[in-house]
Design a protein around this motif. Structure first.
Motif, PDB file in Angstrom:
ATOM      1  N   VAL A   1     -66.478  19.459   0.863  1.00  0.00           N
ATOM      2  CA  VAL A   1     -67.531  20.036   1.705  1.00  0.00           C
ATOM      3  C   VAL A   1     -67.718  19.190   2.955  1.00  0.00           C
ATOM      4  O   VAL A   1     -67.842  19.708   4.074  1.00  0.00           O
ATOM      5  CB  VAL A   1     -68.858  20.141   0.925  1.00  0.00           C
ATOM      6  N   VAL A   2     -67.740  17.873   2.776  1.00  0.00           N
ATOM      7  CA  VAL A   2     -67.912  16.957   3.898  1.00  0.00           C
ATOM      8  C   VAL A   2     -66.759  17.106   4.895  1.00  0.00           C
ATOM      9  O   VAL A   2     -66.969  17.138   6.110  1.00  0.00           O
ATOM     10  CB  VAL A   2     -68.005  15.501   3.409  1.00  0.00           C
ATOM     11  N   LEU A   3     -65.539  17.212   4.385  1.00  0.00           N
ATOM     12  CA  LEU A   3     -64.383  17.372   5.266  1.00  0.00           C
ATOM     13  C   LEU A   3     -64.476  18.672   6.050  1.00  0.00           C
ATOM     14  O   LEU A   3     -64.206  18.681   7.259  1.00  0.00           O
ATOM     15  CB  LEU A   3     -63.082  17.346   4.456  1.00  0.00           C
ATOM     16  N   GLN A   4     -64.869  19.764   5.394  1.00  0.00           N
ATOM     17  CA  GLN A   4     -64.979  21.033   6.099  1.00  0.00           C
ATOM     18  C   GLN A   4     -66.037  20.953   7.192  1.00  0.00           C
ATOM     19  O   GLN A   4     -65.850  21.469   8.295  1.00  0.00           O
ATOM     20  CB  GLN A   4     -65.316  22.173   5.131  1.00  0.00           C
ATOM     21  N   TRP A   5     -67.144  20.291   6.866  1.00  0.00           N
ATOM     22  CA  TRP A   5     -68.171  20.068   7.891  1.00  0.00           C
ATOM     23  C   TRP A   5     -67.602  19.305   9.078  1.00  0.00           C
ATOM     24  O   TRP A   5     -67.803  19.688  10.235  1.00  0.00           O
ATOM     25  CB  TRP A   5     -69.342  19.278   7.284  1.00  0.00           C
TER      26      TRP A   5
ATOM     27  N   ILE B   1     -59.404  12.793  -0.699  1.00  0.00           N
ATOM     28  CA  ILE B   1     -59.493  14.074  -1.408  1.00  0.00           C
ATOM     29  C   ILE B   1     -58.199  14.364  -2.162  1.00  0.00           C
ATOM     30  O   ILE B   1     -58.225  14.879  -3.290  1.00  0.00           O
ATOM     31  CB  ILE B   1     -59.824  15.207  -0.417  1.00  0.00           C
ATOM     32  N   ASP B   2     -57.075  14.006  -1.565  1.00  0.00           N
ATOM     33  CA  ASP B   2     -55.782  14.192  -2.254  1.00  0.00           C
ATOM     34  C   ASP B   2     -55.742  13.407  -3.563  1.00  0.00           C
ATOM     35  O   ASP B   2     -55.133  13.845  -4.549  1.00  0.00           O
ATOM     36  CB  ASP B   2     -54.638  13.749  -1.348  1.00  0.00           C
TER      37      ASP B   2
ATOM     38  N   ASP C   1     -62.279  15.619  -5.112  1.00  0.00           N
ATOM     39  CA  ASP C   1     -63.735  15.654  -5.224  1.00  0.00           C
ATOM     40  C   ASP C   1     -64.324  16.836  -4.447  1.00  0.00           C
ATOM     41  O   ASP C   1     -64.026  17.027  -3.260  1.00  0.00           O
ATOM     42  CB  ASP C   1     -64.337  14.351  -4.699  1.00  0.00           C
ATOM     43  N   VAL C   2     -65.182  17.621  -5.112  1.00  0.00           N
ATOM     44  CA  VAL C   2     -65.749  18.828  -4.518  1.00  0.00           C
ATOM     45  C   VAL C   2     -66.665  18.503  -3.335  1.00  0.00           C
ATOM     46  O   VAL C   2     -66.620  19.170  -2.301  1.00  0.00           O
ATOM     47  CB  VAL C   2     -66.527  19.636  -5.582  1.00  0.00           C
TER      48      VAL C   2
ATOM     49  N   ASN D   1     -61.256  11.761   9.594  1.00  0.00           N
ATOM     50  CA  ASN D   1     -60.745  12.834   8.739  1.00  0.00           C
ATOM     51  C   ASN D   1     -59.448  12.478   8.010  1.00  0.00           C
ATOM     52  O   ASN D   1     -59.284  12.850   6.843  1.00  0.00           O
ATOM     53  CB  ASN D   1     -60.556  14.107   9.567  1.00  0.00           C
ATOM     54  N   PRO D   2     -58.497  11.800   8.650  1.00  0.00           N
ATOM     55  CA  PRO D   2     -57.256  11.472   7.923  1.00  0.00           C
ATOM     56  C   PRO D   2     -57.514  10.665   6.651  1.00  0.00           C
ATOM     57  O   PRO D   2     -56.921  10.950   5.596  1.00  0.00           O
ATOM     58  CB  PRO D   2     -56.448  10.674   8.955  1.00  0.00           C
TER      59      PRO D   2
END
Length: 293
Positions: free
Chosen positions: A132-136, A122-123, A127-128, A115-116
């Protein structure tokens, strides 16, 4: 927090080295983690409710019952999406399967797949799909912390670990987030029996092994223990020995390791015909193709 530099600076204290995978190898946690944590979050975050039956079949095959068993979670998403996109049942239902090419591109140039690193990407890109992948992934971690508890090591693992310690430096080599690894090992007090716990944030399993052993131990005195083809691949890529915990026969695998294989590793008779026989059995335990293919 432990870093890759800490792992590289870990000095040899014993004559031998053993790296051990965690989920599915030490703990019988693969099924509950994937069926109760990973897959429900996969269906929810990627809007796969209309094809949930097939999403579950695909997810379980990729992560539990195939040659991809034990792969990094982000690779698993890519593979599962590719399977879903090709399934006729999914196509007939008109399901929209998210294009995760941005995730695939990121995994091809980033080895520290946690995740890091994803948050940092993402920062930079905003990217949208990666969001989504990170939230998952965050939802998975939350579910694992909430749901996965009270799972002991396989029988004879603790006894085997004590025997390993007599002559070998032992570390954990895993693609599970380090925070979860530390929590699971510390809960049972076995974190004190290993010298280092390396999770997904520190890179691939091959990178873990190379960082921990390069220039410190002869190759035939280094052993990786794992339950997935990716563990074997990591061992072969750095030229070290491998002991398989065979999916579906984990108790028997640890019995054999405790009673026989570890002694052969220590007396230098493991390499060769003995290891090849074990690898042949291991390679037959997981199919190349899914039942629907």
């Amino acid at each position: 927090m432990s870093t890759l530099l800490n792992l590289k600076n870990l000095q040899a204290e014993k004559e031998y080295f053993i790296g051990i995978d965690s989920d599915g190898c030490v703990f019988d946690s693969m099924e509950p983690k994937h069926k109760e944590c990973f897959c429900p979050a996969f269906i929810n975050n990627f809007n796969l409710q209309c094809v949930s039956k097939y999403a579950r079949e695909v997810w379980d095959f990729v992560n539990l019952y195939s040659q991809d068993r034990g792969c990094n979670r982000f690779h698993a998403v890519i593979k599962a999406m590719e399977f879903l996109r090709r399934r006729p049942e999914v196509q007939k239902r008109g399901a929209e399967i998210m294009d995760v090419s941005a995730l695939k591109e990121w995994t091809q140039r980033e080895s520290k797949l946690g995740n890091p690193a994803l948050e940092a990407e993402i920062d930079k890109t905003d990217d949208v799909v990666l969001k989504v992948v990170l939230q998952w992934s965050l939802d998975v971690n939350e579910a694992v912390e909430k749901i996965i508890r009270g799972i002991p090591p396989f029988p004879l693992f603790r006894e085997s670990l004590c025997k390993m310690q007599e002559k070998a430096d032992v570390i954990v080599v895993s693609q599970t987030p380090t925070e979860a690894l530390v929590r699971e090992w510390a809960h049972l007090g076995i974190d004190k029996l290993v010298r280092f716990i390396a999770g997904q944030e520190l890179g691939t399993k091959a990178e873990h092994l190379e960082s921990a052993t390069k220039g410190k131990y002869p190759a035939d005195k280094i052993l990786m223990i794992g339950d997935a083809p990716g563990d074997l691949k990591a061992a072969l890529s750095v030229g070290v020995l491998f002991y398989p915990i065979v999916p579906g026969s984990e108790d028997e695998s640890w019995q054999r390791f405790h009673d026989e294989a570890l002694n052969k590793f220590f007396d230098m008779s493991y390499k060769g015909m003995y290891q090849e026989k074990l690898l042949e059995e291991f390679k037959k335990s997981l199919p190349d193709k899914a039942s629907w293919q």
